[in-house]
Design an enzyme around this catalytic site. Sequence first.
Site: not given
Ligand code: FBP
Length: 549
Positions: A79, A143, A174, A200-201, A203
């Site tokens: 993400g 992803r 991951d 990175k994230t 979250d």
């Molecule tokens: P990452 O763990 O890859 O950084 O992504 C986090 C996130 O933003 C979450 O908060 C959310 O649940 C998810 O990605 C949403 O994924 P997508 O962009 O595939 O809708």
Amino acid sequence: MISSLQKVRASYEPKLPPALRKGALTKINQGNDTTAIADVDKIKKLFSATFGSPELSFEVGTGETLDKAINIGVILSGGQAPGGHNVIAGLFDGIKSLHKDSKLIGFLGGPSGLINNEYVELTAEIIDEYRNTGGFDIIGSGRTKLETVEDFNSSKDNCLKLDISALVVIGGDDSNTNACLLAEYYKSNDIPIQVIGCPKTIDGDLKNEQIETSFGFDTACRVYSELIGNIQRDAKSAKKYWHFIKLMGRSASHIALECGLQTHANITIVSEEVETKKQTLDEIVAYIANIVAKRAETAGDFGVVLIPEGLVEFIPEVKALISELNDLLAKEEEAFKILSSKDEKIVFINHHLGKDTSYTFSSLPQLIQMQLLNDRDPHGNVQVSLIETEKLLAEMVASKLSELKSKGKYTGKFSAQTHFFGYEGRCAAPSNFDADYCYSLGYNASALIASGKTGYMSSVRNMTQHSDKWIAGGIPITMMMNVERRHGEDKPVIQKALVKLDDAPFLELVKNREKWAIETDFVYPGPIQYFGPSEVCDLVTKTIELEQA
Ligand code: FBP
């Protein structure tokens, strides 16, 4: 066409740790050999070539350069998170400081670009256009998982064709786990390609003693807190709505907690607390409804509730339901696919579920039942961002309040608005914190490349201090690993950092939550400030501030 802010912001010069100020060829201090966070023997066996490497820290070098130019590959994975472009800009400047003819190759669309050999050479002209901007659009993200020997071999072939000697993987837990597997594969097969990760994230769940925070968390939380503050002011002005706001964060509740601390919202739910205390959905609803009823007698019929995105998976009975549904939908995929009406689907599911889980399923509104049956993600998980927990809670609180009213225990008028904040913050222009941190992480990755190491994560520490005190270095990724059960198999993974109930940020919420629930003690953080006095521009999150106090 670019905005005026983007034009002016392009000239912002991110700060660097002292060790990197004379270029990426640094003096390297090796710390003690390391071990894994848990399951040491298993991790040691799985990573026999990279396990146990020492922690590294850098000191400023003499400004010398390498004899030969190097070619480096970079991918963005998962993400979006604010600051990704600055990681790439820092990496670019870092490798140019090592040798002016060094080249940076960006693989397109995430790990799949590396497997399929889709790439672009990132020139100075391209990089300059993206400095200090949000988004991952410079090369795109994806992803796709890099985890099979076939993937590793095609990545190797593509890198060798381009004469790439190191790969930088910018990703979450991951993606960095996979970066570590790739490093191990290359090293144990004498393939001369280093692999370096960057944390990175949004979250905020990729952190530990060595990695203070993941990038993007700061900016995303500031964007959401600005919006929450605006809503709080609206609520206080009109005094007629309760706002139920779901906040991103797939599993951990760091974002909801940080936003709660920044805005003093009336209620902040923390999934990790719900799980630890084994709270049921009804108990959560009763907790919210009681606060609504109390505020009706004091402050009025308005307030704000923050809900972490992953909540449903932490409520024991819903977790059990989701796990049974995951198995059921995988096993009965064909039979389920041919059902067309909602009613047929619900009858089918109820027929196949156990007694308790069928009861939980039936107690949910139909909208949520259908969302729980949506397609799973590529890992077989429910896509929590698609489940409207904010609507579920608002609806259930309304029924609970009607019940209280019939018993004479509630005299107010309840009207709810629901919101979901997630995508609004992931590509915001990085705050000064993220602009500096990301640029430093990328530049530091080039120092790790120059050190000749592989399987390391770029680390910049002491981030709550003045930049003169920031410490640059590298952490072996194996150090963060343990073995977890994933899809019926034991897998080595970086341990996800959930909210800890005995850590300072959560304790700060606990200390204040009764007051914030009843009194209207809202804070309105306003938009991110990019120019102006340091006390509004150079901030750190409450989370990191409290953790390091
Ligand atoms: P990452 O763990 O890859 O950084 O992504 C986090 C996130 O933003 C979450 O908060 C959310 O649940 C998810 O990605 C949403 O994924 P997508 O962009 O595939 O809708």
